[in-house]
Write an enzyme that holds these catalytic residues in place. Sequence first.
Site, PDB file in Angstrom:
ATOM      1  N   SER A  57       0.825  -1.192   0.000  1.00  0.00           N
ATOM      2  CA  SER A  57       0.000   0.000   0.000  1.00  0.00           C
ATOM      3  C   SER A  57       0.865   1.250   0.000  1.00  0.00           C
ATOM      4  CB  SER A  57      -0.913  -0.034   1.224  1.00  0.00           C
ATOM      5  OG  SER A  57      -2.226  -0.230   0.836  1.00  0.00           O
ATOM      6  N   ASP A  70      -9.358  -6.943  -5.016  1.00  0.00           N
ATOM      7  CA  ASP A  70      -8.985  -5.805  -4.174  1.00  0.00           C
ATOM      8  C   ASP A  70     -10.024  -4.700  -4.353  1.00  0.00           C
ATOM      9  OD1 ASP A  70      -7.800  -3.533  -2.985  1.00  0.00           O
ATOM     10  OD2 ASP A  70      -5.785  -4.264  -3.450  1.00  0.00           O
ATOM     11  N   HIS A  98      -7.220  -6.894  -0.671  1.00  0.00           N
ATOM     12  CA  HIS A  98      -6.083  -5.979  -0.515  1.00  0.00           C
ATOM     13  C   HIS A  98      -4.976  -6.553   0.357  1.00  0.00           C
ATOM     14  CE1 HIS A  98      -4.038  -2.179  -0.778  1.00  0.00           C
ATOM     15  NE2 HIS A  98      -3.985  -2.080   0.528  1.00  0.00           N
TER      16      HIS A  98
END
Length: 282
Positions: free
Chosen positions: A129, A234, A262
């Site tokens: 991320s 995701d 995710h």
Amino acid sequence: MALPGLRGRFCTGGLRGIVAALRNSCSSLASGRRRVNGVDLYYERTGGGEHAVLLLPGALGSTKTDFLPQMKSLNKELFTVVGWDPRGYGQSRPPNRDFPPDFFERDAKDAVDLMKALGFARFSLLGWSDGGITALVAAARNPERIRKLVVWGANASVSQEDLKLYDAVRDVSSWSARMRRPMEEVYGAQAFAETWEAWVDGIAQFALRPGGSICMDLVPLISCPTLILHGEKDPMVPGAHPQFLLKHIKGSRLHLMPEGKHNIHLRYAEEFNKLVEDFLEE
């Protein structure tokens, strides 16, 4: 650049028991703080392998919230694994976190300088991320130091579609108690809500740049072997983002996980760790 560390926490489901068990099993970790670029950065270190690997957490994330399965299970004979809390996150406080226009560049410099301070001349990066974006910047800026790069849930730009996703979760009072609890335990309820809202504003500023670029100009400069992982379900990172990275990082490869969301490194930790180990050992 989709909801970095926290966006992943929207997909954790019933992982709290697993995380608690892993936390207990990680008691042998060495930890400490190093003064780097004017702040005391917290880190954890395990393993004694020749290949050093740095784990980079997502937004508001830390080693303990984001990487317990990797700290526990990555091969400790092959790798020396280092997790860190970026400035203003987790146990790298004070200072409180802020989000100036260069916060990814700042995190990238902190990450590389921390590894240098710990005595690692060359090392690989595993970034999730926001941590994936930081890893992209670090790899582009420090080609002589980065051996290999693994990223997942990372964006090189912020689109209008991404902005809608961020705005939808801006108000943490609308989250379930289960979703809020891990971060409230780290920051306290008020500080978590304020820091999260500041992150939403911080990431939104990139949408004002040409093409919404965070680091689109840097991605083609990455020269180390690169593995991009992506969960095809995701909810926070549209598939165009990993495809952009694949297209613009020379020689990179993309591995898709059809059922992944995710948090593929948590939900599918065994498979994820095996993919990473194989790639790092090639």
